[in-house]
Design a protein around this motif. Structure first.
Motif, short mmCIF file in Angstrom:
data_model
loop_
_atom_site.label_atom_id
_atom_site.label_comp_id
_atom_site.label_asym_id
_atom_site.label_seq_id
_atom_site.Cartn_x
_atom_site.Cartn_y
_atom_site.Cartn_z
N THR A 228 0.85 -1.18 0.00
CA THR A 228 0.00 0.00 0.00
C THR A 228 0.89 1.24 0.00
N VAL A 229 0.47 2.26 -0.73
CA VAL A 229 1.21 3.51 -0.77
C VAL A 229 0.30 4.64 -0.33
N GLU A 230 0.79 5.45 0.60
CA GLU A 230 0.11 6.68 1.00
C GLU A 230 0.98 7.84 0.55
N ALA A 231 0.40 8.81 -0.14
CA ALA A 231 1.20 9.91 -0.65
C ALA A 231 0.43 11.21 -0.66
N VAL A 232 1.16 12.28 -0.43
CA VAL A 232 0.61 13.63 -0.56
C VAL A 232 1.54 14.38 -1.49
N LYS A 233 1.02 14.84 -2.61
CA LYS A 233 1.86 15.50 -3.61
C LYS A 233 2.57 16.70 -3.01
N GLY A 234 3.89 16.75 -3.22
CA GLY A 234 4.68 17.86 -2.71
C GLY A 234 5.17 17.67 -1.29
N ILE A 235 4.71 16.61 -0.61
CA ILE A 235 5.12 16.39 0.79
C ILE A 235 5.94 15.11 0.92
N GLY A 236 5.45 14.03 0.36
CA GLY A 236 6.19 12.78 0.47
C GLY A 236 5.27 11.58 0.39
N ALA A 237 5.84 10.41 0.62
CA ALA A 237 5.07 9.17 0.49
C ALA A 237 5.52 8.16 1.53
N ARG A 238 4.63 7.21 1.78
CA ARG A 238 4.90 6.13 2.73
C ARG A 238 4.40 4.83 2.10
N ALA A 239 5.30 3.88 1.90
CA ALA A 239 4.94 2.58 1.33
C ALA A 239 4.95 1.53 2.43
N TRP A 240 3.90 0.71 2.45
CA TRP A 240 3.76 -0.35 3.45
C TRP A 240 3.90 -1.70 2.76
N LEU A 241 4.95 -2.44 3.09
CA LEU A 241 5.11 -3.82 2.63
C LEU A 241 4.66 -4.71 3.78
N THR A 242 3.43 -5.16 3.71
CA THR A 242 2.78 -5.83 4.83
C THR A 242 2.74 -7.34 4.64
N LEU A 243 3.06 -8.06 5.72
CA LEU A 243 3.02 -9.53 5.73
C LEU A 243 2.16 -10.00 6.89
N PRO A 244 1.59 -11.21 6.79
CA PRO A 244 0.85 -11.76 7.93
C PRO A 244 1.77 -11.92 9.14
N ARG A 245 1.26 -11.69 10.31
CA ARG A 245 2.07 -11.77 11.53
C ARG A 245 2.69 -13.17 11.71
N ARG A 246 2.03 -14.19 11.18
CA ARG A 246 2.55 -15.55 11.32
C ARG A 246 3.89 -15.73 10.61
N ARG A 247 4.24 -14.83 9.69
CA ARG A 247 5.53 -14.92 9.00
C ARG A 247 6.67 -14.32 9.81
N LEU A 248 6.35 -13.64 10.89
CA LEU A 248 7.38 -13.08 11.75
C LEU A 248 7.86 -14.18 12.69
N LEU A 249 9.15 -14.52 12.62
CA LEU A 249 9.74 -15.58 13.43
C LEU A 249 10.34 -15.00 14.70
N GLU A 250 10.91 -15.86 15.50
CA GLU A 250 11.57 -15.40 16.72
C GLU A 250 12.71 -14.46 16.35
N PRO A 251 13.02 -13.49 17.22
CA PRO A 251 14.11 -12.56 16.91
C PRO A 251 15.40 -13.29 16.58
N ALA A 252 16.09 -12.80 15.55
CA ALA A 252 17.36 -13.40 15.18
C ALA A 252 18.38 -13.15 16.27
N PRO A 253 19.27 -14.12 16.55
CA PRO A 253 20.27 -13.93 17.61
C PRO A 253 21.22 -12.78 17.27
N SER A 254 21.60 -12.02 18.29
CA SER A 254 22.52 -10.91 18.08
C SER A 254 23.91 -11.43 17.80
N PRO A 255 24.68 -10.78 16.91
CA PRO A 255 26.06 -11.20 16.61
C PRO A 255 26.92 -11.16 17.86
N GLY A 256 27.74 -12.15 18.00
CA GLY A 256 28.66 -12.19 19.13
C GLY A 256 27.99 -12.55 20.42
#
Length: 256
Positions: A228-256
């Motif tokens: 989805t794209v939200e835009a106002v001419k002359g101001i800017g835009a916001r694009a939403w790349l949306t996925l189902p919450r079930r595709r979000l996995l556990e947080p990836a382990p931090s390096p080190g």
């Protein structure tokens, strides 16, 4: 006896019809398969051509933005934007004729995929640049998705943001969680899109999908998501790349 004779005659006629029809049907099936392969090959050629045009367009914009003399009258930059629009149109044409997307899903750390997409856009845009602002949380999560598809969708959305901004402008990427969805949000402060451009694609008001993002939308749809794209001419835009919450996995382990 007469009924039996009629039944046998009907059966024989049906068999004869099948024998006569089967070769024609097989020829039709082979013809359809050949046409499908030819269409797929042409779509691949269109996509490759679109990629070349996109690289040229980004390069021209990069030179114009970084060299004031080159972009003083807006000519070089305008040509670059025109090439990006043409590349987007070609991709849209190929996408609309293509079949369903086949995914190769895997557990992905989102950070590296984002960096790959950003690097592809950065390299094409040199010597111009944008201020890419990535929320730290984007490097801390993992999703279940097709790597090439997500990267491809990101590249198209980021290229659109570049097309509507200038040298040194900020482009922000952040994560938005909701009860049933998770979204990568790409925000810019560029020229935005006219409301009529959005409603022509099926949006309402300033909310919808602009031209040139059909491929990205199809890739998100293949993941049961949405673009989805939200835009106002002359101001800017916001694009939403949306996925189902079930595709979000556990947080990836931090390096080190």
């Amino acid at each position: 006896m007469l009924l039996l004779t009629l039944t046998n005659a009907c059966t024989a006629a049906a068999l004869l019809f099948c024998l006569l029809a089967c070769p024609g049907r097989r020829r039709a099936e082979r013809r359809a398969a050949g046409l499908a392969q030819e269409l797929a090959a042409r779509n691949r050629q269109l996509d490759l051509f679109a990629s070349e045009l996109q690289s040229l367009g980004l390069g021209m914009m990069g030179q114009a933005n970084a060299t004031p003399a080159a972009g003083m009258d807006g000519g070089v930059e305008g040509h670059g934007r025109a090439l990006l629009c043409l590349a987007a149109d070609l991709r849209d044409a190929a996408a609309l004729a293509a079949g369903p997307r086949v995914l190769k899903e895997e557990a992905l750390q989102l950070g590296p995929v984002l960096e790959e997409a950003l690097e592809q856009v950065r390299l094409a845009l040199v010597p111009s640049r944008r201020q890419w602002r990535l929320a730290p949380e984007l490097h801390e999560i993992a999703i279940l998705a097709d790597r090439r598809a997500i990267r491809g969708a990101l590249v198209q959305v980021l290229t659109r943001a570049v097309r509507h901004t200038r040298n040194g402008d900020p482009i922000e990427l952040r994560l938005v969680r909701a009860a049933e969805t998770v979204a990568i949000v790409v925000e810019d402060e560029g020229a935005g899109l006219a409301a009529e451009d959005l409603t022509a694609i099926g949006g309402t008001g300033t909310r919808g999908l602009g031209l040139g993002l059909v491929v990205a939308r199809q890739l998100l749809h293949a993941h049961d998501g949405e673009l989805t794209v939200e835009a106002v001419k002359g101001i800017g835009a916001r694009a939403w790349l949306t996925l189902p919450r079930r595709r979000l996995l556990e947080p990836a382990p931090s390096p080190g």
